[in-house]
Design a protein around this motif. Structure first.
Motif, mmCIF file in Angstrom:
data_model
loop_
_atom_site.group_PDB
_atom_site.id
_atom_site.type_symbol
_atom_site.label_atom_id
_atom_site.label_comp_id
_atom_site.label_asym_id
_atom_site.label_seq_id
_atom_site.Cartn_x
_atom_site.Cartn_y
_atom_site.Cartn_z
ATOM 1 N N SER A 25 7.064 -16.932 53.716
ATOM 2 C CA SER A 25 7.187 -15.785 53.205
ATOM 3 C C SER A 25 8.216 -15.785 51.907
ATOM 4 O O SER A 25 8.605 -14.777 51.178
ATOM 5 C CB SER A 25 8.052 -15.047 54.130
ATOM 6 O OG SER A 25 7.285 -14.563 55.416
ATOM 7 N N THR A 26 8.422 -16.714 51.153
ATOM 8 C CA THR A 26 9.297 -16.402 50.134
ATOM 9 C C THR A 26 8.323 -17.330 48.869
ATOM 10 O O THR A 26 7.607 -18.329 48.928
ATOM 11 C CB THR A 26 10.370 -17.723 50.048
ATOM 12 O OG1 THR A 26 11.208 -17.475 51.220
ATOM 13 C CG2 THR A 26 11.147 -17.983 48.691
ATOM 14 N N ARG A 51 12.624 -19.800 42.481
ATOM 15 C CA ARG A 51 12.444 -19.252 43.869
ATOM 16 C C ARG A 51 12.871 -17.707 43.983
ATOM 17 O O ARG A 51 14.069 -17.331 43.529
ATOM 18 C CB ARG A 51 13.237 -19.977 44.922
ATOM 19 C CG ARG A 51 13.273 -19.378 46.411
ATOM 20 C CD ARG A 51 13.689 -20.488 47.185
ATOM 21 N NE ARG A 51 14.960 -20.686 47.075
ATOM 22 C CZ ARG A 51 15.935 -21.772 47.496
ATOM 23 N NH1 ARG A 51 15.185 -22.721 48.179
ATOM 24 N NH2 ARG A 51 17.126 -22.118 47.125
ATOM 25 N N ASN A 63 14.710 -14.984 45.675
ATOM 26 C CA ASN A 63 15.744 -14.752 46.516
ATOM 27 C C ASN A 63 16.475 -13.508 46.354
ATOM 28 O O ASN A 63 17.194 -13.168 45.541
ATOM 29 C CB ASN A 63 16.788 -16.048 46.331
ATOM 30 C CG ASN A 63 17.872 -16.071 47.542
ATOM 31 O OD1 ASN A 63 17.730 -15.529 48.505
ATOM 32 N ND2 ASN A 63 18.918 -16.886 47.397
ATOM 33 N N ALA A 64 16.154 -12.803 47.680
ATOM 34 C CA ALA A 64 16.643 -11.456 47.632
ATOM 35 C C ALA A 64 16.585 -10.601 46.389
ATOM 36 O O ALA A 64 17.486 -9.954 45.624
ATOM 37 C CB ALA A 64 18.208 -11.535 47.997
ATOM 38 N N GLY A 65 15.150 -10.486 45.858
ATOM 39 C CA GLY A 65 14.901 -9.874 44.600
ATOM 40 C C GLY A 65 15.325 -10.502 43.302
ATOM 41 O O GLY A 65 15.092 -9.910 42.255
ATOM 42 N N THR A 66 16.011 -11.718 43.438
ATOM 43 C CA THR A 66 16.365 -12.296 41.936
ATOM 44 C C THR A 66 15.763 -13.639 42.025
ATOM 45 O O THR A 66 15.836 -14.360 43.052
ATOM 46 C CB THR A 66 17.754 -12.553 42.087
ATOM 47 O OG1 THR A 66 18.530 -11.172 42.221
ATOM 48 C CG2 THR A 66 18.495 -12.890 40.913
ATOM 49 N N TRP A 67 15.425 -13.903 40.830
ATOM 50 C CA TRP A 67 14.728 -15.331 40.644
ATOM 51 C C TRP A 67 15.718 -16.339 40.484
ATOM 52 O O TRP A 67 16.672 -16.351 39.489
ATOM 53 C CB TRP A 67 13.746 -15.190 39.465
ATOM 54 C CG TRP A 67 12.579 -14.645 39.580
ATOM 55 C CD1 TRP A 67 12.050 -13.448 39.381
ATOM 56 C CD2 TRP A 67 11.679 -15.201 40.301
ATOM 57 N NE1 TRP A 67 10.933 -12.958 39.520
ATOM 58 C CE2 TRP A 67 10.457 -14.123 40.329
ATOM 59 C CE3 TRP A 67 11.129 -16.292 41.110
ATOM 60 C CZ2 TRP A 67 9.191 -14.255 40.920
ATOM 61 C CZ3 TRP A 67 9.903 -16.316 41.657
ATOM 62 C CH2 TRP A 67 8.798 -15.643 41.531
ATOM 63 N N GLU A 68 15.829 -17.373 41.067
ATOM 64 C CA GLU A 68 16.779 -18.485 41.261
ATOM 65 C C GLU A 68 15.934 -19.611 40.911
ATOM 66 O O GLU A 68 15.026 -20.273 41.293
ATOM 67 C CB GLU A 68 17.314 -18.689 42.737
ATOM 68 C CG GLU A 68 18.145 -19.840 43.129
ATOM 69 C CD GLU A 68 18.050 -20.159 44.554
ATOM 70 O OE1 GLU A 68 18.992 -20.844 44.894
ATOM 71 O OE2 GLU A 68 17.728 -19.588 45.370
#
Length: 277
Positions: A8-9, A20, A22-27
């Protein structure tokens, strides 16, 4: 360049590494290399993520020529295969040593994975290196059976754990033993075969997957694992007479969330078609 979902990621391979969502932010994820790298493709199988990584000589402190020369002289490595078993938090170098001498500098490669089987495939030379333990050990397949020619492999497909396909400038090649042997398959196509995808509509989940591919300007479909193909006229599915009279050039085919999409170009306009199910 390459986008995949793992548990789901969303993960995205780019010309500046792997990211990746992560919570709406690209990491931006840290890889065990010092250079600015391109990541393509990103492949997911079971709980593991695999990526092919190469030095991006267009980035960095020097000119592209200056960045390339240390790679050419063998002073620095130019490509790797990495594996992650923890959702991208850490990465293990599983590059097949057997392939380094064969692929040399900045090779064009792709990956195929199914369960514990992982393949590294040379897009131009048709080379195949195979692992049955997720990249811990490797076996060089010689000869692979894939035609060694530039642009021989432009897309790959895993239909089931034993059946793999490559498509490209030399047509379609298929393996029915998990990548151990390959053969030229369905030689009727006179032009490059690209964008090979498998597709099962939600309403037909109990049926065998259909294969779709782009052959020249056309979209084709197979219901028998590639033995026979029929043309698909995507323009007939629209309610716009202009598309029916002057069909667009199909340039891309993708599957996303059990929906098949085709991108078409006609003149200066672009249209996205969705397969009706």
């Amino acid at each position: 360049r390459s986008v995949r979902i793992h548990q789901s990621t969303l993960f995205a391979g780019t010309n500046r590494g792997i990211y990746r969502l992560n919570a709406g932010t690209w990491e931006h994820l840290q890889l065990p290399v010092d250079d600015i790298v391109s990541v393509d493709p990103v492949v997911v199988s079971e709980d593991h993520i695999y990526i092919a990584v190469s030095v991006n000589i267009l980035e960095g402190d020097g000119t592209p020529q200056e960045n390339f020369m240390p790679l050419w002289r063998g002073e620095k490595l130019s490509w790797w295969v990495f594996r992650s078993a923890d959702g991208g938090d850490s990465w293990t170098d599983i590059t097949p040593i057997e392939a380094r001498d064969l692929l040399r500098v900045l090779p064009q490669i792709t990956l195929l994975a199914s369960e514990k089987v992982l393949l590294v495939i040379g897009k131009d030379n048709g080379m195949v290196v195979r692992s049955t333990d997720r990249g811990d050990t490797w076996t060089y397949i010689e000869p692979s059976g894939i035609t060694p020619m530039q642009f021989s492999v432009s897309s790959t497909l895993m239909l089931n754990p034993n059946t793999f396909y490559t498509a490209g400038g030399t047509g379609i090649h298929r393996s029915t033993d998990g990548g151990q042997t390959w053969h030229r398959f369905n030689t009727r196509f006179e032009s490059c075969v690209d964008a090979l995808v498998s597709f099962v509509a939600r309403s037909a989940s109990n049926k065998s997957p259909a294969l779709y591919a782009r052959v020249g300007p056309n979209l084709v479909k197979s219901m028998d694992e590639g033995r026979s193909w029929d043309a698909v006229n995507v323009a007939l599915e629209t309610d716009r007479p202009s598309y029916k009279e002057n069909p667009p050039l199909i340039v891309q085919v993708v599957e996303a969330d059990s929906v098949l999409y085709a991108k078409g170009i006609r003149g200066n306009s672009t249209a996205i078609f969705r397969l009706s199910t």
